[in-house]
Every structure is written in structure tokens, then in C-alpha cells.
Scaffold this active site. Structure first.
Site, PDB file in Angstrom:
ATOM      1  N   HIS A 207      -5.993   2.916  -4.325  1.00 36.10           N
ATOM      2  CA  HIS A 207      -5.909   3.209  -2.891  1.00 36.10           C
ATOM      3  C   HIS A 207      -6.229   4.678  -2.606  1.00 36.10           C
ATOM      4  O   HIS A 207      -5.716   5.268  -1.657  1.00 36.10           O
ATOM      5  CB  HIS A 207      -4.513   2.861  -2.379  1.00 36.10           C
ATOM      6  CG  HIS A 207      -4.410   2.701  -0.892  1.00 36.10           C
ATOM      7  ND1 HIS A 207      -5.320   1.981  -0.138  1.00 36.10           N
ATOM      8  CD2 HIS A 207      -3.502   3.177   0.008  1.00 36.10           C
ATOM      9  CE1 HIS A 207      -4.965   2.016   1.136  1.00 36.10           C
ATOM     10  NE2 HIS A 207      -3.875   2.742   1.253  1.00 36.10           N
TER      11      HIS A 207
ATOM     12  N   HIS B 270       3.852  -1.997   3.325  1.00 35.22           N
ATOM     13  CA  HIS B 270       3.787  -0.630   2.803  1.00 35.22           C
ATOM     14  C   HIS B 270       5.099  -0.263   2.126  1.00 35.22           C
ATOM     15  O   HIS B 270       6.178  -0.555   2.660  1.00 35.22           O
ATOM     16  CB  HIS B 270       3.468   0.350   3.932  1.00 35.22           C
ATOM     17  CG  HIS B 270       2.118   0.141   4.537  1.00 35.22           C
ATOM     18  ND1 HIS B 270       1.852  -0.872   5.448  1.00 35.22           N
ATOM     19  CD2 HIS B 270       0.937   0.781   4.339  1.00 35.22           C
ATOM     20  CE1 HIS B 270       0.569  -0.829   5.792  1.00 35.22           C
ATOM     21  NE2 HIS B 270      -0.010   0.152   5.141  1.00 35.22           N
TER      22      HIS B 270
ATOM     23  N   ASP C 140       0.822  -1.212   0.000  1.00 36.51           N
ATOM     24  CA  ASP C 140       0.000   0.000   0.000  1.00 36.51           C
ATOM     25  C   ASP C 140       0.856   1.261   0.000  1.00 36.51           C
ATOM     26  O   ASP C 140       1.998   1.257   0.474  1.00 36.51           O
ATOM     27  CB  ASP C 140      -0.880   0.050   1.263  1.00 36.51           C
ATOM     28  CG  ASP C 140      -2.096  -0.843   1.168  1.00 36.51           C
ATOM     29  OD1 ASP C 140      -2.152  -1.685   0.261  1.00 36.51           O
ATOM     30  OD2 ASP C 140      -2.981  -0.715   2.044  1.00 36.51           O
TER      31      ASP C 140
END
Length: 238
Positions: free
Chosen positions: A98, A193, A47
Site C-alpha cells: 500500500h 482500515h 488498509d
């Protein structure tokens, strides 16, 4: 007893934000938080990128292990780093939406919510030529409009099975690796991440992810599990 305007507004706010999020996160209605068991498979996702410092390093490690992941990108960062976004696609990885500014939808009205999703879709399409297939709302939060939008669009909303806490101040390669290898199971959707430039992220945290990643993938292999592309799972369950 008279109901004040503030009580009414609070009730409406809860119905718009907290209630949809709780129902979805608890009951998993309309979202994927794990893949079907069977086959000893897991899915790897990242992400908050693309990031010019961290994403290329992650791509190199994934290539070394011949692993395909899904990168849930922030629209504004994709626009700022188009070549890295294209590197992700050319390497055979998948791209997910996202949000455009990484803002929690609890703070967005219906129009702003739609714009946040649509602008990211358009950016991905313009830079890669691909239509968006997967969506992951920031922090896993929903509002009433985003739920309706995803439902009407027939979107694949992909969450995660458990957190690795890889963005926190206390994270280390060992803590990330130990937590993932302790909890990963057949059907897990893993979340890591590849950027430290969003609200709440610790500066330098993705460097800990990069250091942990080889050990995570080796550990997953030792457990008899295989990291597979998200698209393979979706095809099986149409």
C-alpha cells in the site's frame, strides 16, 4: 489561438494523473474491484497498517471467527512495527503493498513512484520472507507511470467494490455495519482500515471498525456468504 505553457502543463498533468485513474476506475482495466460471482464469497481487506494499537485487536477478532483477510500495509509502518507484520503472516493472513509513505501517486514523478512501490516490496520481503503478490495504490489513484509499472510487473492490483466510510468523523459501529450489510453481495471486496495515522483519517476511527467487526461477520454469515482468502480466488483465475 495560441496555447499557453500553462495549458500545455495542465494537459500533461491530466494525462499523467487524472486520465489513467478515471479509465481504470471506470473500466476496471487491469485491476480487481470485485471477485467472480459464484459460490457466495466475499474478500475482506484492511488498509493503512500495521498499527500497534488496532491491528492486534483486529487479528484477535479474525481468529475468533476463523476468517482470513488481506492487509495492505504501508511500508514505513511495517518497518516501524515488524512484529505486528509478522503476527499477520503467522496468523495466515495475506500481505499487500500500500505504498511506503501513503502518498498519492498524483504527487509523485516516475522515479518517486517506482521507489514508493519497490521500497515497500523490499520491506515486506525483508521482514516476512514473502514476495509481494497484491498491490493497492493509496486512495485508488494512479499515474501513467504506475499503470505501466504494474502492467510490466504483471502485478495483481486489488481495489474494492464499495467504501464503508469507516475513516470519517461521523462513522460509528452501526453506520459501518449497516452500510456493509446493506451493500455486500456475492463477489464483493470489502475495505476497512486498521490505522488512523494517515492523511484524512479520523483519530480513533479504527476503534469503531473493531466494535463493528463481529457484527459485520455475523451479518455476512446470515446472508449465506463466506469470507475467503484472496489467494483462493487468484488461484482459480490463473
Amino acid at each position: 489561438m495560441n496555447t499557453s505553457i500553462w495549458q500545455i502543463l495542465l494537459f500533461l498533468l491530466l494525462v499523467y494523473t487524472v486520465v489513467p485513474t478515471l479509465l481504470i476506475r471506470m473500466l476496471h482495466i487491469g485491476v480487481m474491484s470485485r471477485i467472480p460471482k459464484g459460490g457466495n464469497r466475499v474478500v475482506l481487506t484492511f488498509d493503512d497498517g500495521p498499527d500497534p494499537e488496532y491491528t492486534p485487536q483486529i487479528l484477535k477478532i479474525l481468529e475468533e471467527f476463523k476468517v482470513k483477510a488481506c492487509f495492505f500495509v504501508v511500508g514505513s509502518k511495517a518497518e516501524a512495527n515488524p512484529e505486528i507484520l509478522r503476527q499477520i503472516v503467522l496468523a495466515g493472513h495475506e500481505i499487500g503493498n500500500h505504498g511506503y509513505h501513503h502518498k498519492p501517486v498524483w504527487l509523485l514523478g516516475p522515479v518517486a513512484t517506482a521507489k514508493d512501490i519497490i521500497d515497500t516490496d523490499r520491506t515486506i520481503k525483508a521482514l516476512t520472507g514473502q514476495e509481494t503478490r497484491y498491490y493497492r495504490p493509496n486512495w485508488g489513484l494512479f499515474n501513467l507511470f504506475s499503470v505501466l509499472y504494474y502492467r510490466l510487473k504483471g502485478a495483481k492490483v486489488v481495489l474494492w467494490t464499495f467504501m464503508s466510510w469507516d475513516w470519517t468523523k461521523k462513522c460509528s459501529p452501526k453506520s459501518i455495519t449497516d452500510l456493509i450489510l446493506r451493500r455486500v453481495r456475492d463477489g464483493s471486496i470489502l475495505i476497512l482500515h486498521d490505522s488512523d495515522k494517515t492523511v484524512g483519517a479520523t483519530r480513533g476511527a479504527p476503534a469503531q471498525v473493531i466494535a463493528a467487526l463481529p457484527g459485520i461477520m455475523e451479518g455476512i454469515q446470515r446472508k449465506g456468504l463466506k469470507i475467503v482468502p484472496l489467494k483462493d480466488i487468484i488461484k482459480e483465475n490463473r
